[in-house]
Enzyme design. Structure first.
Site, PDB file in Angstrom:
ATOM      1  N   HIS A  74     -10.300   2.870  -0.777  1.00  0.00           N
ATOM      2  CA  HIS A  74     -10.349   2.516   0.650  1.00  0.00           C
ATOM      3  C   HIS A  74     -11.144   1.223   0.761  1.00  0.00           C
ATOM      4  O   HIS A  74     -12.140   1.140   1.489  1.00  0.00           O
ATOM      5  CB  HIS A  74     -10.983   3.644   1.460  1.00  0.00           C
TER       6      HIS A  74
ATOM      7  N   HIS B  77       0.812  -1.216   0.000  1.00  0.00           N
ATOM      8  CA  HIS B  77       0.000   0.000   0.000  1.00  0.00           C
ATOM      9  C   HIS B  77       0.843   1.261   0.000  1.00  0.00           C
ATOM     10  O   HIS B  77       0.533   2.246  -0.634  1.00  0.00           O
ATOM     11  CB  HIS B  77      -0.896  -0.052   1.236  1.00  0.00           C
TER      12      HIS B  77
END
Lengths: 169, 808, 256
Positions: free
Chosen positions: B120, B70
């Site tokens: 998200h 990420h």
């Protein structure tokens, strides 16, 4: 039969925090405040045990990652600080604030039509507050808190469910 | 390593070192697992190599986050470089938190549009409301930290099958995500300009919640997310919510596959949104911007996301050639935590400033007194937590002890992997390697694709298609969002193919925004699905008459450690790149200038523990600019008796189409684009709109031509229908109506017909005159000597209720 | 002399203050955006607007926490001096929760309760038709009584309701209801979507008896220019129906 559930937040409850701050600013002498979402379910009596389990797994009611849930009539839960009927140091009042028509048709539909859970006949929804006060004039303070902040009589109603004496931890 | 010390130099930290180098494989694996560190053993050993010694536990946690997928983009970085990112109008390409491109001069100053695009996904699957809300929160911070005012958002969403096995959880997640986006964007006062939604089994336990945000900033007022020049000794000030342990390990959390047996009740996994605090912080921050600009103060400003204080501060230093010395003890916290958690936690609503010491007091006063942050949220404030140092070290200390002292560039440089991948597209099939004419030739032989039987009941299929949630009206979603706040909305969601807004009250310039990616196409071919995402986004913007000017992307894929899934990613990036390079920025079409990607995001590991990955989802946002928003085109038909003109050749292309879905058919071919036709149609649409020729316009995509026509009727302000003759298309009726070959439909008043045709001819666009609008509540269709009528009343019901039903 | 000075009070969490100030300025008044905690700067303006947004994130219920802020007592005093006070959406909720609307007694006599809406639960943003039902207050004097206009609403708690016996009749009688939700022909149909939130008597805006204080749920600053009105962006910056709210306010100040 009626079963009643209190659902709280595991993370800080901003509504609770702001409500307490506002009451203090209004010089309403509340010692502490705790808030839950309140649900009551009118259910088929012979489905009580399985419904008490199933309803806790309904995401819309309880997301275990952020919520904890307690059946209000659960005797043993008195020892849990998060339980509505927990006995704290000071006396506290348990108050239910609801809309004048507290029926939650939408949730009932989700339970019975979307999730196909049977045995639930009626659902009501509200906010449960546990307001702890100094020893004297507790009820007066609670009513002040309600009238000046926690409820609007033009679309809501409230019920003091009970007083829990102090002397605990 | 214990040589002569200058400043913090290479002094050993006070915290105990973990003896990684001395552990054998088994010990190391156990140790890492016991500490919840998701670095591999090789990666842990690499840390030792990079810093020249064993690390402290704090340092190990830092690398754990910094080297997670990420944060480091370790699997994707190499591939993202092939995307076109440059263009004369780009002010800032990918690299900082947002991209910026020039949109023109207003009140004598040049302005840039700030764009950011994020995902998200995992948090939204676990706690949908908070996950979606904090997703919006994060992307707004990305815009603000460039010094910009946030002006719009868009939300591309992907949910599971609302009628499948997991319908209960899918519907819960979908509703809660929409509530979360509304619950954050609305209080903050950022209007929603668009979005889309698809429902498919592959997203059953891996929803996608992507958010795009736009901002506006004067070019000479851009604030960068790095220590400014001459910044040695500047103070580092943390602003916002009191730090807690929330979302700890969020970055590596996203890098772990969601295991459905481990739905932890650990509150550390929930990131708590506070749009109320954010609202006040934004206003205080805009005040600070005013002061900074007035006095021309050199500053750096960055928002905190994954990796918290550690990630933001190290990046601010490293990207400018400085180091950082942070005193964790000075961070305002709401709970006691070990230093590495305080340093890395993902508490929301926080920013980091780097400012000269002379400005610190003003900054602290604005946040702490003028806007009284601590009265807004318990413990919220601005605090000085460290300083910029000349040595390129990253130092964390607390209570006099040093817990981290490593080269700052090692903290930020991340690692890169060459992942093995198995692509699906053959090199020679790629757009850049084939001539459009060759593909046209092939496609002409696809008449054979109409070998299935004609439907018995056209009306039935028509209704089924219109009711599909990705085609049906999205009103049920966007009316939950404030589309009117700021008063700049010109074309709101549901009125046209792209949302359009004004930028300044006294200017006619408008911005258009569309988000697109059809997962069903990508399932068939990750390459073509990506290409079609780009062409669709461009068409949606051009349909309003705006000039497509920039792209952003959010690449949502499965597990990059699995070659097939990594192959999907590579195919996707190649598709985006090839398509963007084949569509020219209209004002510079003679120079063949590609439309650039100015910002983007990658989300990997969208895969459930059972090993099934989501459909490849390269979600593209296209931002367009229109000189005069009063000329922007909407979808609804405006008059009866107008001409209806089809732009672009129709071919029988049904693979993964809504039509085949409705009929339960498989096979066929995807609507592969002819890139020169795409360009020409886009240029034509822009010119037509600029000359105020069309009354309405719509692009043709999911659901085909008949769906586009139906929507033009449903969205009309007057009761209207259409009468069309498709004989000239020389196709069977259903093939003509439902093929998903991309194109456009325009409505033109009789008196403008000739002007329309001459513009189309000038731009070499193939067109068909297909009929007229009528006053009937129906679409009547003539094909040769066959006639039929599709009633619109039922169609309108089906269309208006499709998403409502899916979310019930 | 000079321009009339209007204070736009920003409570923490509000988000419409900028476009509201813009509307005020565009009609020729000057606007000061004043934070809720700048108590010394509030009094002494010629008029006040409480804009829309989510003060205190609508915690407990919309508008109630802001209504308890000290700045509201200053605004009450200014209202008693007859100055024009406009509450828009969240501003309206604050006026109702503070008792300033309907202002017949000092108690809270009504509520803007959670919407009753069969289509979307909670927050709902859409354009509605409104009938101007009274022009005898500081904010609607430049409309024609019975005129039908379009403006947007965006709220989750906008259902005007009361348990006060006879209050709604009183409001009707005294012309204190200035706007009602209607269909495009001005008919007050009580069903959705013509009544978007279940408000009693389709009430969308209420003023006090004196006519200087008004609470309205629709957003006039978002219907100020025709560019903002759906399907009308061709008309660019021509005046849209919301503009006359601010022009009426200016006119009411010029009268004295």
């Amino acid at each position: 039969m009626l079963i009643e559930l209190a659902v709280g937040l595991k993370v800080p409850d901003n509504v609770e925090i702001t409500a307490l701050r506002t009451l203090r600013a209004l010089s309403i002498n509340v010692a502490s405040l705790k808030r839950w979402e309140y649900y009551s379910f009118e259910i088929d009596e012979n489905m009580e045990e399985q419904l008490r389990e199933t309803l806790l797994s309904v995401d819309v009611i309880v997301n275990a990652n952020k919520n904890y849930a307690l059946w209000i009539d659960n005797e043993q839960a008195d020892m849990d600080k998060n339980h509505p009927r927990y006995m704290g140091r000071l006396p506290s009042f348990l108050v239910l604030v609801e809309e004048q028509d507290p029926a939650d048709e939408h949730l009932l539909r989700i339970i019975s039509e979307r999730l196909l859970i049977g045995g639930v006949k009626h659902v009501e929804r509200g906010t449960l507050w546990r307001i702890s006060t100094p020893e004297k004039e507790g009820e007066g303070i609670v009513r002040q808190a309600l009238e000046q902040l926690l409820f609007n009589r033009h679309y809501q109603k409230y019920k003091i469910l009970g007083k829990i004496r102090g002397g605990g931890e | 390593m214990n040589g002569k010390i200058k400043g913090v130099g290479v002094k050993l930290p006070d915290e105990e070192l973990v003896p990684i180098k001395e552990m054998d494989e088994k010990e190391l694996a156990e140790f890492l697992r016991g500490k919840s560190i998701s670095l591999s053993k090789e990666e842990a050993r690499l840390v030792c190599k990079k810093i020249g010694r064993n690390p402290t536990l704090t340092e190990l946690h830092i690398f754990n986050i910094q080297w997670s997928e990420h944060t480091s983009y370790k699997s994707s970085r190499k591939w993202l470089r092939i995307l076109p990112t440059e263009s004369p109008n780009v002010i800032l390409g990918p690299g900082e938190d947002s991209g910026i491109f020039r949109i023109g001069k207003f009140n004598g100053k040049s302005y840039g549009l700030v764009v950011s695009h994020e995902s998200h996904n995992h948090p939204s699957q676990v706690v949908p409301y908070e996950g979606a809300a904090t997703g919006v929160g994060g992307i707004i911070r990305d815009i603000v930290c460039m010094g910009a005012e946030v002006i719009a958002t868009a939300d591309p969403l992907r949910f599971g099958n609302p009628d499948g096995e997991m319908k209960g959880s899918v519907r819960y997640v979908a509703n809660a995500v929409i509530d979360g986006i509304a619950g954050y964007g609305n209080p903050l006062g950022i209007p929603n300009l668009g979005g889309d939604v698809y429902f498919s089994d592959s997203f059953n336990d891996n929803c996608l919640v992507n958010v795009v945000a736009l901002g506006i900033v004067a070019e000479d007022e851009i604030i960068h997310s790095r220590v400014p020049e001459g910044g040695e000794g500047f103070e580092v000030i943390l602003v916002g919510k009191a730090t807690d342990n929330s979302g700890f390990g969020g970055a590596s959390f996203a890098s772990l596959i969601l295991d459905d047996t481990k739905r932890e009740s650990d509150k550390g996994a929930v990131q708590v949104p506070d749009p109320f605090l954010k609202n006040v912080i934004l206003r205080a921050t805009y005040r600070v911007f005013e002061e900074v600009r007035k006095a021309n103060i050199p500053v750096g400003f960055k928002d905190l996301g994954a990796g918290g204080i550690m990630c933001a501060s190290s990046e601010m230093a490293s990207s400018a050639g400085y180091g950082m010395d942070i005193d964790i003890g000075k961070v305002h916290v709401s709970m006691e935590m070990p230093p590495f958690i305080t340093a890395c936690s993902e508490t929301q609503e926080r920013f980091l400033w780097v400012v000269p010491r002379s400005f610190s007091q003003t900054l602290l006063r604005i946040y702490n007194e003028d806007f009284a942050l601590s009265t807004i949220a318990e413990g919220a404030r601005a605090s000085v937590i460290g300083r910029v140092i000349k040595e390129k070290r990253y130092v964390l200390r607390q209570g006099g002890k040093v817990y981290c002292n490593v080269p700052v560039d090692e903290v930020t440089s991340g690692i890169t992997y060459e992942r093995e991948f198995i692509p699906k597209i053959k090199e020679e099939e790629r757009i850049i390697n084939r001539k459009d004419e060759e593909r046209e030739e092939e496609q002409n032989n696809w008449q054979a694709q109409c070998e299935f039987e004609e439907p018995d009941d056209y009306n039935e299929i028509f209704l089924k298609v219109l009711a599909l949630p990705h085609i049906a009206s999205k009103e049920r979603i966007y009316k939950h969002y404030d589309t009117e706040v700021k008063g700049l909305a010109v074309i709101r969601p549901g009125e046209a193919d792209a949302g359009v807004m004004a930028v300044f009250n006294n200017s006619k310039t408008g911005i258009a925004l569309s988000v697109d990616s059809n997962p069903f196409y990508s399932r068939e071919s990750p390459y073509w699905g990506a290409v079609l995402s780009v062409t669709e986004a461009v068409r949606n913007v051009a349909a309003t008459g705006a000039v497509p000017s920039a792209f952003t992307d959010c690449l949502n894929y499965g597990n990059p450690e699995k070659p097939e899934q990594m192959g999907q990613f590579v195919d996707g990036v190649r598709g985006l790149s090839d398509a963007a390079r084949s569509i020219y920025y209209p004002p510079l079409k003679d120079k063949k200038q590609p439309i650039p990607f100015v910002s983007g995001n990658v989300s990997f590991y969208n895969e459930s523990s059972s090993g099934s990955a989501i459909e490849p989802s390269p979600i593209v946002a296209c931002i367009g600019v229109i000189n005069d928003y009063s000329k922007a085109l909407t979808t609804g038909f405006k008059k009866r008796g107008s001409r209806i003109i089809l732009l672009g050749r129709r071919k029988p292309e049904f693979r993964a189409s809504a039509y085949f879905h409705a009929r339960g058919l498989k096979g066929g071919v995807l609507p592969l684009p002819n890139m020169s036709s795409v360009r020409n149609e886009v240029y034509a649409m822009i010119e037509l709109a600029d000359n105020k020729i069309p009354l309405a316009s719509h692009d043709i995509s999911d659901g085909g031509m008949i769906t586009a026509l139906a929507e033009m009727c449903f969205l009309a302000c007057i009761p209207v229908g259409a009468e069309i003759d498709i004989t000239g298309l020389k196709m069977r009726t259903d093939c003509a109506l439902f093929s998903e070959t991309q194109g456009f439909i325009i409505e033109v008043a009789e008196e403008n017909y000739n002007a329309a045709i001459s513009t189309l001819k000038k731009n070499k666009v193939e067109y068909f005159d297909i009929g007229r609008t009528t006053g009937e509540q129906a679409i009547s269709i003539k094909n040769g000597d066959k006639r039929m009528t599709l009633a619109l009343a039922d169609g309108s019901d089906a269309w208006r209720n499709g998403v409502v039903k899916a979310l019930k | 002399m000079g321009n009339k000075r209007i204070a736009v009070i920003y409570f923490p969490g509000m988000n419409c203050e900028n476009e509201t100030a813009h509307a005020i300025r565009a009609v020729g008044m000057s606007a000061d955006i004043i934070r809720w905690n700048m108590l010394d700067e509030v009094a002494g303006h010629d008029g006040y607007v409480l804009p829309g947004g989510w003060s205190y994130e609508d915690r407990v219920r919309a508008g109630v926490v802001a209504a308890r802020d000290p700045v509201v007592s200053i605004i009450k005093e200014e209202a008693e001096e007859g100055k024009p006070i406009l509450g828009i959406c969240n501003g309206a909720q604050i006026l109702v929760e503070s008792g300033m609307i309907p202002g017949i007694s000092s108690n809270v006599q009504a509520a803007l309760a959670p919407n009753i809406n069969p289509f979307i639960r909670g927050y709902y943003c859409t354009w509605v038709h409104l009938r101007i039902s009274s022009v005898s207050n500081a904010f609607t004097s430049l409309y024609k009584k019975g005129e039908v206009v379009r403006m947007p609403i965006a709220h989750g708690e906008g259902r005007f309701t009361t348990t006060e016996e006879g209050l709604v009749d009183y409001l009707e009688e005294k012309g204190m209801i200035s706007m009602k939700y209607t269909d495009k022909n001005g008919h007050t149909l009580s069903s959705f979507p013509f009544n978007p939130n279940g408000a009693l008597n389709n009430i969308a805006a209420v003023s006090n008896e004196e006519g200087n204080v008004m609470a309205m749920m629709p957003h006039p600053e978002r219907a100020f220019y025709m560019r903002q009105v759906p399907c009308s962006h061709k008309e660019g910056l021509s005046p849209a129906p919301g503009r006359r709210i601010f022009e009426s306010m200016k006119k009411s100040l010029e009268k004295d």
